[in-house]
Design a protein around this motif. Structure first.
Motif, short mmCIF file in Angstrom:
data_model
loop_
_atom_site.label_atom_id
_atom_site.label_comp_id
_atom_site.label_asym_id
_atom_site.label_seq_id
_atom_site.Cartn_x
_atom_site.Cartn_y
_atom_site.Cartn_z
N ARG A 247 0.85 -1.19 0.00
CA ARG A 247 0.00 0.00 0.00
C ARG A 247 0.89 1.24 0.00
O ARG A 247 1.76 1.38 0.87
CB ARG A 247 -0.93 0.01 1.21
CG ARG A 247 -1.98 -1.10 1.20
CD ARG A 247 -3.07 -0.83 0.17
NE ARG A 247 -4.04 -1.90 0.07
CZ ARG A 247 -5.15 -1.99 0.80
NH1 ARG A 247 -5.42 -1.06 1.71
NH2 ARG A 247 -5.99 -2.99 0.63
N GLU B 270 -7.39 4.14 -2.28
CA GLU B 270 -5.99 3.73 -2.25
C GLU B 270 -5.31 4.05 -3.58
O GLU B 270 -5.83 3.74 -4.64
CB GLU B 270 -5.89 2.23 -1.98
CG GLU B 270 -6.16 1.83 -0.55
CD GLU B 270 -5.01 2.18 0.38
OE1 GLU B 270 -3.93 2.55 -0.12
OE2 GLU B 270 -5.20 2.09 1.61
N GLN C 290 -4.57 -5.87 9.73
CA GLN C 290 -3.54 -4.83 9.90
C GLN C 290 -2.52 -5.16 10.98
O GLN C 290 -1.94 -4.27 11.61
CB GLN C 290 -4.18 -3.46 10.20
CG GLN C 290 -4.95 -2.87 9.06
CD GLN C 290 -6.35 -3.48 8.93
OE1 GLN C 290 -7.15 -3.37 9.86
NE2 GLN C 290 -6.63 -4.12 7.82
N THR D 165 -4.33 -6.97 4.90
CA THR D 165 -5.73 -6.61 4.64
C THR D 165 -6.68 -7.35 5.58
O THR D 165 -7.85 -6.97 5.67
CB THR D 165 -6.11 -6.92 3.19
OG1 THR D 165 -5.95 -8.33 2.95
CG2 THR D 165 -5.23 -6.14 2.22
N GLU E 69 -10.04 3.35 2.32
CA GLU E 69 -9.83 2.12 1.56
C GLU E 69 -10.20 2.28 0.10
O GLU E 69 -9.50 1.79 -0.79
CB GLU E 69 -10.66 0.99 2.19
CG GLU E 69 -10.43 -0.38 1.58
CD GLU E 69 -9.19 -1.07 2.09
OE1 GLU E 69 -8.72 -2.03 1.43
OE2 GLU E 69 -8.67 -0.67 3.15
N GLU E 70 -11.29 2.97 -0.17
CA GLU E 70 -11.77 3.09 -1.55
C GLU E 70 -10.96 4.07 -2.38
O GLU E 70 -11.16 4.17 -3.60
CB GLU E 70 -13.25 3.51 -1.56
CG GLU E 70 -13.54 4.88 -0.96
CD GLU E 70 -13.71 4.85 0.55
OE1 GLU E 70 -14.12 5.89 1.11
OE2 GLU E 70 -13.42 3.80 1.15
N TYR F 259 0.90 -4.09 4.04
CA TYR F 259 -0.44 -3.96 4.61
C TYR F 259 -1.14 -5.31 4.69
O TYR F 259 -1.38 -5.97 3.68
CB TYR F 259 -1.26 -2.99 3.76
CG TYR F 259 -2.53 -2.51 4.41
CD1 TYR F 259 -2.50 -1.46 5.32
CD2 TYR F 259 -3.75 -3.08 4.12
CE1 TYR F 259 -3.66 -1.00 5.92
CE2 TYR F 259 -4.92 -2.63 4.70
CZ TYR F 259 -4.87 -1.59 5.60
OH TYR F 259 -6.02 -1.13 6.20
#
Length: 422
Positions: A258, A306, A354, A351, A303-304, A349
């Motif tokens: 990430r 990234e 974490q 998912t 999150e949406e 990262y």
């Protein structure tokens, strides 16, 4: 090699160092090899981080790893970093630690949760205090306390340091103990099935890792008794390499790269030397950088949103549109800051929850994992490296009990949540 460590960041070198330390004074010691594909560390998470260390986590294991990293122990006693990693006849180690503490701000909606977390942290031995808005304003007059109900402030073993120096200290010390290293990328494995009778759970052992040479089509097979996956953001991809039986690699390791931006700026009227590592209610963060009105900071996106992790390019508009307004609202002096440089680095990262995945793989008998720290791998590397080495050398955890960070929770579908990811 007796031990092949894939990944030459601070985590990998910490594992290699502790393997040599814990094996004792054997006449024919372990042969440990560290494989790193990026010897210049141009894309390495270690050297691209902002170098923070804190005790303020919500998971017991993370607090314990931070406490060990800040005050390492060996043979039952606390020792200094110099005593641990110093090499005779070489310059002393100075990681440039700035003990300015972390400051977490909580809105009215999250105040109760922060207060409960601080009590939990205190129970684990962390020195953390709560500040009311009035106390916060008195201690840090430059903060706008609007919408802040309470703040937590670390009083001990919190701040930031130079990641490059810590990496080199581990690497230099491990090398002095006989650890070898090579530049290359592990792209494939050779395994052998376990044919134990009567039939048991299917499993396999890694016999060789194929290390591809830089800028070459050639590879070198390396026989390994154990393999440590410390490949950071690419730890999940490593377990998709050729030669590993797909049926034995389920569930997949949920670790992805990430991309995170870090921005620097100058503000001559900004917070002074008492400036902590501040995490705003909005998620934006910053810390002082040196002594001349310079700062670094950033913010993790939702999150949406990234960003594409395929390269390390920086979206400069992200600072202007997302980070700066939040920082300027909290620190009015930042309304007139001057933007300087910027860079991007990778979180390894996880998912799933974490948190790090530490310990043996359930089906690949001689594979161990140390990845998925999701942004706090640098500060936990001394503790995680020792813990993994204990598993390899002694077959059990001794210094810290990190069994809950093992692979079982992935198989069972039971996440171990850390709510303090920045």
């Amino acid at each position: 090699a007796d031990g092949g460590v894939v990944g030459g960041g601070v985590g990998g070198w910490s594992v290699a160092y502790w393997l040599k330390v814990l094996e004792g004074r054997r006449r024919h010691g372990m042969k440990v090899l560290v494989v790193e594909r990026d010897p210049m560390y141009s894309r390495a998470s270690t050297v691209l981080s902002v170098g923070g260390i804190r005790q303020q986590f919500t998971l017991r294991e993370n607090i314990q790893m931070s406490r060990f990293s800040a005050s390492p122990t060996h043979r039952g006693r606390s020792v200094s970093l110099q005593e641990h990693l110093g090499v005779p006849n070489e310059p002393p180690i100075d990681i440039q630690f700035q003990p300015s503490g972390y400051l977490f701000l909580a809105s009215p909606q999250s105040a109760a949760a922060l207060e409960a977390t601080v009590q939990f942290q205190r129970d684990e031995g962390a020195q953390v205090t709560l500040l009311s808005p009035t106390q916060l304003k008195a201690k840090f007059p430059w903060i706008n306390t609007e919408d802040v109900a309470v703040a937590s402030y670390g009083l001990e073993d919190e701040g930031w340091f130079d990641p490059w120096t810590l990496l080199n200290a581990f690497r230099r010390k491990a090398t002095s103990l006989g650890v070898q290293s090579c530049s290359g990328e592990v792209r494939a494995f050779v395994t052998s099935a376990n044919y134990m009778m009567p039939p048991t759970t299917p499993s396999a052992r890694i016999k060789y890792v194929h290390v591809h040479m830089p800028d070459s089509l050639e590879y070198q097979p390396v026989a390994c008794a154990i393999v440590v996956n410390a490949a950071g953001a690419w730890a999940g991809k490593l377990l998709e390499a050729d030669g590993l039986p797909r049926a034995l690699c389920r569930p997949p390791l949920p670790i992805q790269p990430r991309k995170r931006y870090v921005f620097s700026w100058h503000c001559p009227n900004g917070p002074g030397l008492s400036c902590p590592f501040l995490i705003d209610t909005s998620g934006a963060y910053f810390r002082r950088d040196g002594f001349a009105g310079n700062y670094v900071g950033g913010m993790s996106p939702p999150e949406e949103e990234e960003p594409d992790p395929s390269d390390l390019s920086v979206d400069h508009g992200y600072f202007q549109e997302q980070v700066w307004p939040r920082l300027a609202r909290r620190v009015p002096a930042f309304e007139s800051l001057r933007v300087g440089g910027s860079w991007a680095g990778y979180y390894d990262y996880n998912t799933f929850d974490q948190n790090a995945v530490l310990g043996p793989h359930p089906r690949l008998e001689n594979l161990f994992l140390a990845a998925g720290f999701s942004g706090h791998g640098l500060q936990h590397s001394p503790a995680a490296g020792r813990a993994l080495a204990e598993l390899v050398i002694k077959g059990r955890y001794e210094t810290l009990d990190l069994r809950r960070l093992g692979w079982d929770r992935l198989v069972d579908g039971e996440p171990l949540e850390e709510h303090g990811v920045v």
